[in-house]
Design a protein around this motif. Structure first.
Motif, short mmCIF file in Angstrom:
data_model
loop_
_atom_site.label_atom_id
_atom_site.label_comp_id
_atom_site.label_asym_id
_atom_site.label_seq_id
_atom_site.Cartn_x
_atom_site.Cartn_y
_atom_site.Cartn_z
N HIS A 79 0.81 -1.21 0.00
CA HIS A 79 0.00 0.00 0.00
C HIS A 79 0.85 1.27 0.00
CE1 HIS A 79 -2.50 -3.19 1.79
NE2 HIS A 79 -3.44 -2.63 1.03
N VAL A 80 0.23 2.33 -0.50
CA VAL A 80 0.85 3.65 -0.47
C VAL A 80 -0.11 4.57 0.29
CG1 VAL A 80 1.61 5.64 -1.83
CG2 VAL A 80 2.00 3.33 -2.68
N SER A 81 0.42 5.26 1.30
CA SER A 81 -0.35 6.26 2.04
C SER A 81 0.02 7.63 1.49
CB SER A 81 -0.04 6.22 3.54
OG SER A 81 -0.51 5.01 4.10
N ILE A 82 -0.99 8.39 1.10
CA ILE A 82 -0.78 9.73 0.60
C ILE A 82 -1.25 10.68 1.70
CG2 ILE A 82 -1.34 11.42 -1.20
CD1 ILE A 82 -1.94 7.75 -1.84
N LEU A 83 -0.36 11.59 2.11
CA LEU A 83 -0.66 12.50 3.21
C LEU A 83 -0.90 13.91 2.67
CD1 LEU A 83 2.16 11.31 5.63
CD2 LEU A 83 -0.21 10.51 5.50
N TYR A 84 -1.97 14.52 3.22
CA TYR A 84 -2.35 15.87 2.81
C TYR A 84 -2.55 16.75 4.05
CZ TYR A 84 -3.95 13.74 -1.65
OH TYR A 84 -4.05 13.08 -2.85
N LYS A 85 -2.24 18.03 3.90
CA LYS A 85 -2.67 19.02 4.89
C LYS A 85 -4.04 19.49 4.41
CE LYS A 85 0.06 22.46 5.85
NZ LYS A 85 0.71 23.81 5.92
N GLN A 86 -5.05 19.25 5.22
CA GLN A 86 -6.44 19.52 4.85
C GLN A 86 -7.02 20.59 5.76
OE1 GLN A 86 -8.44 17.65 2.37
NE2 GLN A 86 -9.63 19.48 2.74
N THR A 87 -7.87 21.41 5.23
CA THR A 87 -8.58 22.40 6.04
C THR A 87 -10.08 22.24 5.83
OG1 THR A 87 -8.43 24.05 4.27
CG2 THR A 87 -6.69 24.10 5.96
N ARG A 98 -5.25 11.37 5.30
CA ARG A 98 -4.45 10.21 4.85
C ARG A 98 -5.34 9.34 3.97
NH1 ARG A 98 -3.46 4.68 6.98
NH2 ARG A 98 -5.31 5.12 8.22
N LEU A 99 -4.85 9.05 2.79
CA LEU A 99 -5.53 8.18 1.84
C LEU A 99 -4.61 7.00 1.58
CD1 LEU A 99 -7.97 7.90 -0.10
CD2 LEU A 99 -6.59 9.12 -1.80
N VAL A 100 -5.09 5.78 1.82
CA VAL A 100 -4.28 4.58 1.61
C VAL A 100 -4.80 3.85 0.38
CG1 VAL A 100 -3.47 2.40 2.60
CG2 VAL A 100 -3.93 4.36 4.10
N LEU A 101 -3.91 3.70 -0.60
CA LEU A 101 -4.28 3.05 -1.85
C LEU A 101 -3.55 1.72 -2.01
CD1 LEU A 101 -4.16 6.08 -4.32
CD2 LEU A 101 -6.11 5.21 -2.99
N GLY A 102 -4.21 0.80 -2.68
CA GLY A 102 -3.63 -0.49 -3.00
C GLY A 102 -4.31 -1.04 -4.24
N GLN A 104 -6.52 -4.06 -5.99
CA GLN A 104 -7.44 -5.17 -5.78
C GLN A 104 -8.04 -5.52 -7.14
OE1 GLN A 104 -10.55 -5.02 -2.58
NE2 GLN A 104 -11.87 -5.03 -4.39
N ASP A 105 -7.94 -6.76 -7.54
CA ASP A 105 -8.48 -7.20 -8.84
C ASP A 105 -8.00 -6.29 -9.98
OD1 ASP A 105 -9.88 -9.20 -7.45
OD2 ASP A 105 -11.62 -7.89 -7.19
N SER A 106 -6.73 -5.96 -9.96
CA SER A 106 -6.06 -5.14 -10.99
C SER A 106 -6.53 -3.69 -11.04
CB SER A 106 -6.23 -5.77 -12.38
OG SER A 106 -5.71 -7.07 -12.40
N GLU A 107 -7.24 -3.23 -10.01
CA GLU A 107 -7.70 -1.84 -9.95
C GLU A 107 -7.19 -1.17 -8.68
OE1 GLU A 107 -11.85 -0.91 -10.71
OE2 GLU A 107 -12.12 -2.97 -11.41
N VAL A 108 -6.96 0.14 -8.75
CA VAL A 108 -6.59 0.91 -7.56
C VAL A 108 -7.84 1.10 -6.72
CG1 VAL A 108 -5.72 3.11 -6.69
CG2 VAL A 108 -4.72 2.10 -8.76
N LYS A 109 -7.73 0.75 -5.45
CA LYS A 109 -8.85 0.89 -4.51
C LYS A 109 -8.37 1.62 -3.26
CE LYS A 109 -12.09 -1.36 -6.72
NZ LYS A 109 -13.36 -0.77 -7.08
N ILE A 110 -9.32 2.13 -2.52
CA ILE A 110 -9.03 2.81 -1.25
C ILE A 110 -9.07 1.78 -0.13
CG2 ILE A 110 -9.83 4.56 0.40
CD1 ILE A 110 -11.03 6.05 -2.05
N PHE A 111 -7.96 1.65 0.57
CA PHE A 111 -7.85 0.71 1.69
C PHE A 111 -7.90 1.44 3.03
CE2 PHE A 111 -6.60 -1.90 -1.78
CZ PHE A 111 -6.80 -3.20 -1.39
N GLY A 112 -7.88 2.75 2.99
CA GLY A 112 -7.97 3.55 4.22
C GLY A 112 -8.15 5.01 3.86
N ALA A 113 -8.93 5.69 4.69
CA ALA A 113 -9.14 7.14 4.52
C ALA A 113 -9.43 7.72 5.90
CB ALA A 113 -10.28 7.42 3.55
N THR A 114 -8.54 8.56 6.37
CA THR A 114 -8.73 9.15 7.69
C THR A 114 -8.38 10.63 7.65
OG1 THR A 114 -6.48 8.49 8.31
CG2 THR A 114 -8.27 7.02 8.99
N ILE A 115 -8.89 11.33 8.64
CA ILE A 115 -8.53 12.74 8.82
C ILE A 115 -8.44 13.00 10.31
CG2 ILE A 115 -10.89 13.61 8.67
CD1 ILE A 115 -9.53 15.91 6.93
N PHE A 116 -7.35 13.65 10.72
CA PHE A 116 -7.12 13.93 12.14
C PHE A 116 -7.01 15.42 12.34
CE2 PHE A 116 -5.03 9.90 11.17
CZ PHE A 116 -5.64 9.06 12.06
#
Length: 116
Positions: A79-87, A98-102, A104-116
Motif C-alpha cells: 500500500h501507499v499512504s498519501i498525506l495531505y494538509k487539509q482544512t 491520509r488516503l491509503v491506496l492499494g 485489488q483485482d487489478s484496480e486501484v482501490k481505497i484501503f484507508g481514509a482518515t482525517i485527524f
C-alpha cells in the motif's frame, strides 16, 4: 500495476481524483459516493449509520475544503499512504488527511481514509 514503483507525481495523478470524490461526497454526506472506490476490506468495515453519525457530530467532516496541500507518500507492504494538509471551510485549523491506496483485482482501490 505496482503502486510502490510509481513516483509521487504518478501516485498523485491517481490519488487526487479519488480524494476529490471523498471530499465532495463527505461534504454532501453522500454515503454511496463516499464508498464508491473502497476496497472489499474497507466496504466490510463501512457502516452507513455510523458514517452518518460522524457527519452529524463532526462539522469538519462535512465542510472540508477542496483545496489541500500534498505532504508526501509513504510506501509500506502493498500500500501507499498519501498525506495531505487539509482544512475545513467552517472549522478553524489544519488537519492531516491520509488516503491509503492499494491494488485489488487489478484496480486501484481505497484501503484507508482518515482525517485527524
Amino acid at each position: 500495476m505496482n503502486l510502490l514503483e510509481k513516483t509521487n507525481e504518478e501516485i498523485l495523478e491517481i490519488a487526487d481524483p479519488l480524494m476529490d470524490e471523498l471530499v465532495t461526497s463527505s461534504n454532501k454526506r453522500d454515503y454511496l459516493g463516499f464508498i464508491k472506490h473502497f476496497s472489499k476490506e474497507m466496504l466490510m468495515g463501512a457502516n452507513e449509520i455510523e458514517m452518518g453519525k460522524q457527519w452529524t457530530k463532526n462539522k469538519m467532516l462535512s465542510s472540508l475544503s477542496v483545496e489541500r496541500e500534498f505532504l508526501g507518500c509513504l510506501r509500506r507492504g502493498d500500500h501507499v499512504s498519501i498525506l495531505y494538509k487539509q482544512t475545513s471551510d467552517e472549522v478553524p485549523g489544519e488537519f492531516l488527511g491520509r488516503l491509503v491506496l492499494g491494488i485489488q483485482d487489478s484496480e486501484v482501490k481505497i484501503f484507508g481514509a482518515t482525517i485527524f
